[in-house]
Design an enzyme around this catalytic site. Sequence first.
Site, PDB file in Angstrom:
ATOM      1  N   HIS A  94      64.003 -38.483 -19.606  1.00 22.24           N
ATOM      2  CA  HIS A  94      63.687 -38.758 -18.201  1.00 22.24           C
ATOM      3  C   HIS A  94      62.184 -38.572 -18.021  1.00 22.24           C
ATOM      4  CE1 HIS A  94      63.611 -37.895 -13.852  1.00 22.24           C
ATOM      5  NE2 HIS A  94      64.795 -38.470 -13.789  1.00 22.24           N
ATOM      6  N   ASP A 126      65.839 -30.176 -21.481  1.00 22.16           N
ATOM      7  CA  ASP A 126      66.114 -30.487 -20.082  1.00 22.16           C
ATOM      8  C   ASP A 126      67.625 -30.621 -19.944  1.00 22.16           C
ATOM      9  OD1 ASP A 126      66.524 -31.568 -17.604  1.00 22.16           O
ATOM     10  OD2 ASP A 126      65.176 -33.280 -17.860  1.00 22.16           O
ATOM     11  N   GLN A 185      71.399 -32.934 -16.974  1.00 17.95           N
ATOM     12  CA  GLN A 185      72.632 -33.725 -17.050  1.00 17.95           C
ATOM     13  C   GLN A 185      73.701 -33.064 -17.908  1.00 17.95           C
ATOM     14  OE1 GLN A 185      73.098 -36.167 -15.093  1.00 17.95           O
ATOM     15  NE2 GLN A 185      71.042 -36.833 -14.544  1.00 17.95           N
ATOM     16  N   LYS A 217      72.519 -31.183  -8.759  1.00 16.61           N
ATOM     17  CA  LYS A 217      73.380 -32.044  -9.577  1.00 16.61           C
ATOM     18  C   LYS A 217      74.668 -31.327  -9.977  1.00 16.61           C
ATOM     19  CE  LYS A 217      69.485 -34.517 -11.739  1.00 16.61           C
ATOM     20  NZ  LYS A 217      69.316 -35.723 -10.938  1.00 16.61           N
ATOM     21  N   CYS A 235      64.258 -43.655 -13.803  1.00 15.72           N
ATOM     22  CA  CYS A 235      63.166 -42.806 -14.285  1.00 15.72           C
ATOM     23  C   CYS A 235      63.144 -42.716 -15.804  1.00 15.72           C
ATOM     24  CB  CYS A 235      63.231 -41.401 -13.688  1.00 15.72           C
ATOM     25  SG  CYS A 235      63.030 -41.395 -11.922  1.00 15.72           S
TER      26      CYS A 235
END
Lengths: 119, 404
Positions: free
Chosen positions: B121, B196, B199, B222, B362
């Site tokens: 991302h 990261d 997700q 999220k 993104c």
Amino acid sequence: MERILELYKKPENFGEIADAEVKKTDYNPSCGDMVQMFVKLDGEKVADAKFKGHGCAISTASASLLAGHIKGKKISEIEKMGQKEIFTLIGIDLSKNPSRVKCAMLPLTVLKQGIKEMK
Amino acid sequence: MIDADKLKGDFPILARKINGKRLVYLDNAATTQKPKQVIQSITDYYENHNANVHRGVYTLAEEATLAYEEARKSIAKFINAKPEEIIFTKNATEALNLVMYAYGMNAVKKGERVTTSVMDHHSSFVPWQVVSKKKGAKLEIMYVDKEGTIPDSELSKLENAAIAGVVHASNVVGTLNDVQRMANIVHEGDGVFVADGSQSVPHMKVDVKKIGVDFFAFTGHKMLGPMGIGVLYGKYEILEKMEPFFYGGEMISEVHEKGSKWADPPAKFEAGTPNVEGVVGLASAIDYLEKIGMENVRKHDLRLLKYAMEKLDEVGGISILGPKNPEKRTGLIAFTMKGVHPHDLAQVLDSEGVAIRAGHHCTQPLHEKLCIENSARASFYIYNDEKDIDALCSGLAKAKKLFS
């Protein structure tokens, strides 16, 4: 909506103008759509206009209609155009769809940038 | 097994009608909806406990501070970290920028290697691109194969990297990266690995100690929590040596005219009044998820992925991005439909009450690599079920007909 779909499938005023005075390419950063605008001038007025690129139905239809609309118009008239004129041209008021406004406005934005650079 | 129909009742927004149709919310990778329990926890905080934290010596201030610090403990436990290794930020982007500025800008030297991947991302790509430019380091980008996975042959780009930042799960191709293996390679060269987890954490059990990463970022919104609250996990021994990112109140131990001393982590990295309502809301979201069980969340994702991949195939003209094997992906599917722009797809689906994402999500470098300009994406969460996927597919069939 019908007209937009029609223009998406069979765009009008699609192509390049080799000796155009205004040639400009730009992208919509949120979706990667690309529009190239070509304008051939006859003095102050637009003699011919075409576009190329890839995009969604709205940006493609907007480019098609804009290229048709500006033929015979003065550069100063194009510079005065804004959202209202584009919504009228494509026949949809997108003021409640801010994400689609960018799609519709991309061709005019590119065209105006091209005019600025020519000057 | 998750009873999505029952869970739907906890989410007031899912009762909304969109264009006269039932809302089918499939943009969970962008942000999830919030259950009434989370909304109530924030209301309760403001109605009963609001005060600034770590300051006043009165009941409300003590309650607010307790709520804030208890939340830190439960968030730490959720990913198997120590509470002092949890730093609250605005979002995952700020968490990654904190690592870039407070660690990367000091640690990375000229000519060294900084590594990321093409599927990252922008928030986990641009910071590493910037730090390598500013420090004269070499940016290495691991590429993906046709299935959107990083092949073993690309992993050598991690060797001797001063810092490497890679997504745990891709927000487009959905690929789950073996960050444990990647971190090991980086550690062999004494570098630092940043994952990261935006997700991944919402969808599966993540144990930061087991995967061995040095930094791990994720965001509350999220995973049923409110917007404006993110988390950075950092190994304590690294956090201790790092310089602060922001300066001001709360992050100091002593301030004198001639100089100041910093507080210990995590306070060192939390200057100013924090987002207490966000922290309280996130703790409530984690509580909600733990009652369901993260193993069940993962099973539910797999069930929906299998069903959706079959159904999307039946629509015709659809190409799915990413691994064919659902086990190798998180709960989302990005796709393209031949002859229909994703923006147009999203608009036709919206007229049917179905919310999906369209664009480059993104991840421009990934889309360039896959030679597509953009894609449409349906992403699932605990309240989605087969009926939602059926609604998506009938909307897609309608769009296909309209544009053919």
